[in-house]
Structure formats: structure tokens, C-alpha cells
Design a protein around this motif. Structure first.
Motif, PDB file in Angstrom:
ATOM      1  N   LYS A   6      56.662  74.398  53.969  1.00 24.93           N
ATOM      2  CA  LYS A   6      57.968  75.280  53.835  1.00 24.93           C
ATOM      3  C   LYS A   6      58.831  74.670  54.956  1.00 24.93           C
ATOM      4  N   ALA A   7      58.135  74.833  56.199  1.00 21.38           N
ATOM      5  CA  ALA A   7      58.797  74.507  57.360  1.00 21.38           C
ATOM      6  C   ALA A   7      59.412  72.855  57.498  1.00 21.38           C
ATOM      7  N   ALA A   8      58.799  72.247  56.705  1.00 18.19           N
ATOM      8  CA  ALA A   8      59.221  70.622  56.632  1.00 18.19           C
ATOM      9  C   ALA A   8      60.350  70.705  55.674  1.00 18.19           C
ATOM     10  N   ALA A   9      60.179  71.501  54.570  1.00 22.70           N
ATOM     11  CA  ALA A   9      61.419  71.357  53.716  1.00 22.70           C
ATOM     12  C   ALA A   9      62.626  72.172  54.165  1.00 22.70           C
ATOM     13  N   GLU A  12      64.025  69.647  56.546  1.00 22.64           N
ATOM     14  CA  GLU A  12      64.866  68.702  55.753  1.00 22.64           C
ATOM     15  C   GLU A  12      66.335  68.984  55.055  1.00 22.64           C
ATOM     16  N   ILE A  13      66.293  70.300  54.715  1.00 20.70           N
ATOM     17  CA  ILE A  13      67.691  70.948  54.371  1.00 20.70           C
ATOM     18  C   ILE A  13      68.490  71.110  55.338  1.00 20.70           C
ATOM     19  N   VAL A  14      68.135  71.665  56.596  1.00 18.09           N
ATOM     20  CA  VAL A  14      69.048  71.819  57.859  1.00 18.09           C
ATOM     21  C   VAL A  14      69.585  70.630  58.322  1.00 18.09           C
ATOM     22  N   ALA A  50      70.610  67.185  45.388  1.00 22.36           N
ATOM     23  CA  ALA A  50      69.274  67.270  45.470  1.00 22.36           C
ATOM     24  C   ALA A  50      68.904  68.734  44.916  1.00 22.36           C
ATOM     25  N   VAL A  51      67.836  68.738  44.092  1.00 22.33           N
ATOM     26  CA  VAL A  51      67.214  70.190  43.477  1.00 22.33           C
ATOM     27  C   VAL A  51      66.538  70.702  44.868  1.00 22.33           C
ATOM     28  N   VAL A  52      67.069  72.179  45.089  1.00 21.27           N
ATOM     29  CA  VAL A  52      66.372  72.853  46.426  1.00 21.27           C
ATOM     30  C   VAL A  52      65.991  74.183  45.577  1.00 21.27           C
ATOM     31  N   LYS A  53      65.192  74.862  46.463  1.00 19.56           N
ATOM     32  CA  LYS A  53      64.396  76.105  46.273  1.00 19.56           C
ATOM     33  C   LYS A  53      65.368  77.124  47.028  1.00 19.56           C
ATOM     34  N   ASN A  54      65.650  78.264  46.160  1.00 22.61           N
ATOM     35  CA  ASN A  54      66.690  79.075  46.746  1.00 22.61           C
ATOM     36  C   ASN A  54      66.157  79.785  48.245  1.00 22.61           C
ATOM     37  N   THR A  55      65.023  80.241  48.250  1.00 19.44           N
ATOM     38  CA  THR A  55      64.580  80.963  49.472  1.00 19.44           C
ATOM     39  C   THR A  55      64.803  80.026  50.576  1.00 19.44           C
ATOM     40  N   LEU A  56      64.103  78.788  50.471  1.00 17.90           N
ATOM     41  CA  LEU A  56      64.154  77.852  51.443  1.00 17.90           C
ATOM     42  C   LEU A  56      65.547  77.450  52.025  1.00 17.90           C
ATOM     43  N   THR A  57      66.500  77.360  50.973  1.00 18.97           N
ATOM     44  CA  THR A  57      67.896  76.852  51.210  1.00 18.97           C
ATOM     45  C   THR A  57      68.622  78.127  51.892  1.00 18.97           C
ATOM     46  N   GLN A  58      68.139  79.299  51.875  1.00 18.46           N
ATOM     47  CA  GLN A  58      68.893  80.435  52.483  1.00 18.46           C
ATOM     48  C   GLN A  58      68.365  80.377  53.841  1.00 18.46           C
ATOM     49  N   LEU A  59      67.210  80.090  53.975  1.00 16.63           N
ATOM     50  CA  LEU A  59      66.684  79.963  55.422  1.00 16.63           C
ATOM     51  C   LEU A  59      67.485  78.835  56.214  1.00 16.63           C
ATOM     52  N   ALA A  61      70.115  77.485  55.578  1.00 13.59           N
ATOM     53  CA  ALA A  61      71.672  77.783  55.614  1.00 13.59           C
ATOM     54  C   ALA A  61      71.826  78.491  56.787  1.00 13.59           C
ATOM     55  N   LYS A  62      70.903  79.400  57.043  1.00 14.34           N
ATOM     56  CA  LYS A  62      71.188  80.303  58.192  1.00 14.34           C
ATOM     57  C   LYS A  62      70.747  79.660  59.529  1.00 14.34           C
ATOM     58  N   GLU A  63      69.847  78.717  59.428  1.00 13.93           N
ATOM     59  CA  GLU A  63      69.837  78.049  60.760  1.00 13.93           C
ATOM     60  C   GLU A  63      70.497  77.145  61.212  1.00 13.93           C
ATOM     61  N   ALA A  64      71.541  76.609  59.892  1.00 12.86           N
ATOM     62  CA  ALA A  64      72.590  75.429  60.279  1.00 12.86           C
ATOM     63  C   ALA A  64      73.654  76.069  60.620  1.00 12.86           C
ATOM     64  N   GLY A  65      73.679  77.222  60.463  1.00 13.03           N
ATOM     65  CA  GLY A  65      75.021  77.950  60.499  1.00 13.03           C
ATOM     66  C   GLY A  65      76.072  78.066  59.494  1.00 13.03           C
ATOM     67  N   VAL A  66      75.467  77.671  58.103  1.00 17.20           N
ATOM     68  CA  VAL A  66      76.069  77.608  56.821  1.00 17.20           C
ATOM     69  C   VAL A  66      76.280  79.025  56.303  1.00 17.20           C
ATOM     70  N   GLU A  67      77.595  79.408  55.906  1.00 15.45           N
ATOM     71  CA  GLU A  67      77.664  80.667  55.645  1.00 15.45           C
ATOM     72  C   GLU A  67      78.338  80.554  54.182  1.00 15.45           C
ATOM     73  N   GLY A  68      78.231  81.936  53.374  1.00  7.28           N
ATOM     74  CA  GLY A  68      78.918  81.894  52.127  1.00  7.28           C
ATOM     75  C   GLY A  68      77.628  81.506  51.038  1.00  7.28           C
ATOM     76  N   PHE A  69      76.530  81.195  51.207  1.00  5.04           N
ATOM     77  CA  PHE A  69      75.580  80.738  50.167  1.00  5.04           C
ATOM     78  C   PHE A  69      74.602  81.819  49.658  1.00  5.04           C
ATOM     79  N   ASP A  70      74.583  82.960  50.368  1.00  6.25           N
ATOM     80  CA  ASP A  70      73.582  84.070  50.038  1.00  6.25           C
ATOM     81  C   ASP A  70      73.804  84.434  48.533  1.00  6.25           C
ATOM     82  N   ASP A  71      75.045  85.033  48.373  1.00  5.19           N
ATOM     83  CA  ASP A  71      75.148  85.311  46.876  1.00  5.19           C
ATOM     84  C   ASP A  71      75.221  84.414  45.624  1.00  5.19           C
ATOM     85  N   LEU A  72      75.166  83.113  46.372  1.00  8.95           N
ATOM     86  CA  LEU A  72      75.265  81.819  45.204  1.00  8.95           C
ATOM     87  C   LEU A  72      74.011  81.338  45.007  1.00  8.95           C
TER      88      LEU A  72
END
Length: 229
Positions: A6-9, A12-14, A50-59, A61-72
């Protein structure tokens, strides 16, 4: 998924968030594997889909400072990480969604700002970066050519004046000394004006006056020479 995986995934998204010019979040429910492959080919080098998992993408996005994705982040999610022209990537997603309604554009994050689906659609309606740069370059060149013309016009006039003076100086070197040119020779001066001839009517009147004056004098001489009776 194990914690290290999970940490690696997430990492990678970050990394993809940080290295991309933008990201467009989509739902691909109902698309086949072939359709997903067609979409990736359609995007080409402009985006990595890329196909992603929602929970991992949420984490991530927060780490990368990307906002506005939580509700999507609901349902099957895939993200188009834009590596090339943002407008071209948005056009590719829009055109594919029109041909394949199963692809739903939810929103995105471009140039540090979150965008909803309508804003992504407006972005797709813009002209490409190359076209916009071409128009900008054309406008700049047009303004530059006008500026060059305005700057060169007085110089061109000065050059013509200098050329005329050089040609005149070759014919008359005294111009270079400040003179007005060599004086014309006396022989070349125009002849003096002759007295204008009298008009015919005036000449006849003058002759008549002279005849009248001479006639009495002649008669007087004849009278003195005649013998007395």
C-alpha cells in the motif's frame, strides 16, 4: 494488500501527481478492456491513464497537496495523469466520452487548482497550445514588423536625401564647399529684352499726326515763294 505494498502504491500515485501537469478523474464503469486500451492509445503521450483504488488515491492526493478529489472518489476510478498538452488531453477524454458514454469525467486538478466536469469540458474547447502559441507569435511578428517600419521610415528618407546630395555634388563640387553652385557665364545669360513693337493701330495714328503737322508748314513755304500779283 499488505502495508508495504500500500505504501508503495501510494508513493507511486503521489509521484504521478507531482510529475504531471494535471490529472483528470474519471469513472470507467461499463468500459471493456479493449475500450480502455483504445482510450490509452487515443491519449498517446499527452496522458497516462491508470486505474486506481479510491482509498489509496485519497491518501496520495492529501500527501501531494491535491484538493477536491475526496467527494469524487466513488465507484470504479481511473485517473488520466497529463504529461503533455493539457488541452489535447482534455479533448481526447471528451471525444472518447462522446463515443463511449460509459466513460464519465468527474473533475480534475490542473495547474494547482481543482476543476469540475464542466470546467474540464470548457478546457477541452480551447485551442491547443501549439495553435495558441502560433497565434501569439503571429501577433508579435505583426507588431514587430509595424514597429520596424515606423523606425526605418525616417532612415529611408534620410538615405534618399543623402543619395540625391551625392549625385548633385558629383555634378557640382562647389556644393560641398557650401556654395550654391558655379555662377552661369555671361555669354549664357539671356539677351536683353527688345522694345516691344507698337501695335498697328497705334502706328497708323502716329503717322497721321505727323502728316497733319507737316502739311501746314509746307503750305506756308509755298505761299512765301509765290510772286505777288
Amino acid at each position: 494488500m499488505a502495508r508495504p505494498d500500500k505504501a508503495a502504491a501510494v508513493a507511486e500515485i503521489v509521484e504521478q501527481f507531482n510529475e504531471s501537469a494535471g490529472a483528470v478523474l474519471t469513472e470507467y464503469r461499463g468500459l471493456t478492456v479493449k475500450q480502455l486500451q483504445d482510450l490509452r492509445r487515443a491519449l498517446g503521450q499527452n496522458a497516462n491513464y491508470a486505474v486506481v483504488k479510491n482509498t489509496l488515491t485519497q491518501l496520495a492526493a492529501k500527501e501531494a497537496g491535491v484538493e477536491g478529489f475526496d467527494d469524487l472518489l466513488t465507484g470504479p476510478t481511473a485517473i488520466a495523469f497529463i504529461n503533455g498538452d493539457v488541452v489535447e488531453a482534455a479533448k481526447g477524454l471528451r471525444d472518447f466520452a462522446k463515443a463511449n458514454p460509459a466513460l464519465v469525467i468527474k473533475g480534475g486538478y490542473v495547474d494547482g487548482a481543482s476543476m469540475d466536469a464542466k470546467e474540464i469540458a470548457k478546457l477541452a474547447d480551447l485551442e491547443s497550445r501549439e495553435v495558441l502559441l502560433g497565434k501569439l507569435a503571429g501577433a508579435m511578428l505583426a507588431s514587430l514588423s509595424q514597429a520596424v517600419y515606423l523606425l526605418n521610415a525616417p532612415l529611408a528618407q534620410a538615405a534618399r536625401i543623402v543619395g540625391a546630395l551625392e549625385a548633385k555634388a558629383q555634378q557640382d563640387p562647389s556644393i560641398l564647399a557650401g556654395g550654391a553652385g558655379a555662377p552661369a557665364a555671361a555669354a549664357e545669360e539671356a539677351p536683353a529684352e527688345e522694345a516691344p513693337a507698337e501695335e498697328p493701330a497705334e502706328a497708323e495714328a502716329a503717322a497721321d499726326d505727323a502728316a497733319e503737322t507737316e502739311a501746314p508748314a509746307a503750305e506756308a513755304e509755298v505761299a512765301e515763294d509765290a510772286p505777288a500779283e
